[in-house]
Design a protein around this motif. Structure first.
Motif, PDB file in Angstrom:
ATOM      1  N   ARG A   1       2.746   9.763  -1.782  1.00  0.00           N
ATOM      2  CA  ARG A   1       3.319   9.901  -2.820  1.00  0.00           C
ATOM      3  C   ARG A   1       3.053  11.376  -3.055  1.00  0.00           C
TER       4      ARG A   1
ATOM      5  N   VAL B   1       8.087   8.451  -2.726  1.00  0.00           N
ATOM      6  CA  VAL B   1       6.794   7.521  -2.761  1.00  0.00           C
ATOM      7  C   VAL B   1       7.288   6.539  -1.567  1.00  0.00           C
TER       8      VAL B   1
ATOM      9  N   PHE C   1       1.628   4.571  -8.706  1.00  0.00           N
ATOM     10  CA  PHE C   1       2.006   3.386  -7.955  1.00  0.00           C
ATOM     11  C   PHE C   1       1.144   2.556  -6.991  1.00  0.00           C
ATOM     12  N   GLU C   2       0.085   2.722  -7.522  1.00  0.00           N
ATOM     13  CA  GLU C   2      -1.083   1.938  -6.597  1.00  0.00           C
ATOM     14  C   GLU C   2      -1.244   0.634  -7.175  1.00  0.00           C
TER      15      GLU C   2
ATOM     16  N   CYS D   1       5.790   3.351   0.531  1.00  0.00           N
ATOM     17  CA  CYS D   1       4.806   1.990   0.526  1.00  0.00           C
ATOM     18  C   CYS D   1       5.150   1.130   1.828  1.00  0.00           C
TER      19      CYS D   1
ATOM     20  N   SER E   1       0.904  -1.083   0.011  1.00  0.00           N
ATOM     21  CA  SER E   1      -0.197  -0.102  -0.065  1.00  0.00           C
ATOM     22  C   SER E   1       0.938   1.363  -0.023  1.00  0.00           C
ATOM     23  N   VAL E   2       0.344   2.201  -0.511  1.00  0.00           N
ATOM     24  CA  VAL E   2       1.437   3.492  -0.893  1.00  0.00           C
ATOM     25  C   VAL E   2       0.559   4.314   0.198  1.00  0.00           C
ATOM     26  N   THR E   3       1.301   4.854   1.218  1.00  0.00           N
ATOM     27  CA  THR E   3       1.288   5.692   2.267  1.00  0.00           C
ATOM     28  C   THR E   3       1.261   7.217   1.998  1.00  0.00           C
TER      29      THR E   3
ATOM     30  N   SER F   1       4.244  -1.517  -7.335  1.00  0.00           N
ATOM     31  CA  SER F   1       5.267  -0.884  -6.396  1.00  0.00           C
ATOM     32  C   SER F   1       6.148  -0.290  -7.199  1.00  0.00           C
TER      33      SER F   1
END
Length: 121
Positions: A15, A39, A70-71, A41, A11-13, A74
């Motif tokens: 960006r 980014v 990048f959802e 992640c 999961s992207v926290t 990765s």
């Protein structure tokens, strides 16, 4: 995580697109004010965090990263598909998890962690 029979996800926290700061220019050999995508992640195995990925991408080198969320893929996997690297430099060290890192990984402060810093060209 296949070898451990654990489901993988990430999961992207965060960006963000930003200008390179002094530390960035020194670490990455960039011109001051260069445009970057940063980014952060969290990679999960079996529903538990196991890796915190913090990545800086130079938009001068990889301009297409400016529009990538990048959802779905990765940052590391995306970069290998779009801009394969030919040279890499690695620094590996042990640290104690602290602050935001410990929180994001769900670890108690002071838990031993391995840090791998990689710079690619």
């Amino acid at each position: 995580m296949k070898s451990l029979n654990l489901a993988y996800s990430f999961s992207v926290t965060r960006r963000t697109r930003r200008k390179a700061g002094v530390d960035d220019t020194l670490r990455l050999d960039l011109k001051p004010g260069s445009s970057l995508v940063e980014v952060v992640c969290i990679h999960h195995a079996g529903g538990r965090p196991f890796c915190l990925e913090e990545r800086l991408i130079s938009l001068a080198t990889v301009p297409q990263a400016a529009v990538e969320s990048f959802e779905a893929v990765s940052p590391g996997a995306w970069l290998v598909k779009h801009v394969p690297w030919t040279v890499a430099e690695h620094h590996i060290r042990a640290v104690s998890a602290r602050g935001r890192t410990a929180t994001l990984l769900g670890l108690a402060a002071g838990t031993a962690c391995l840090v791998v810093e990689r710079r690619t060209w």
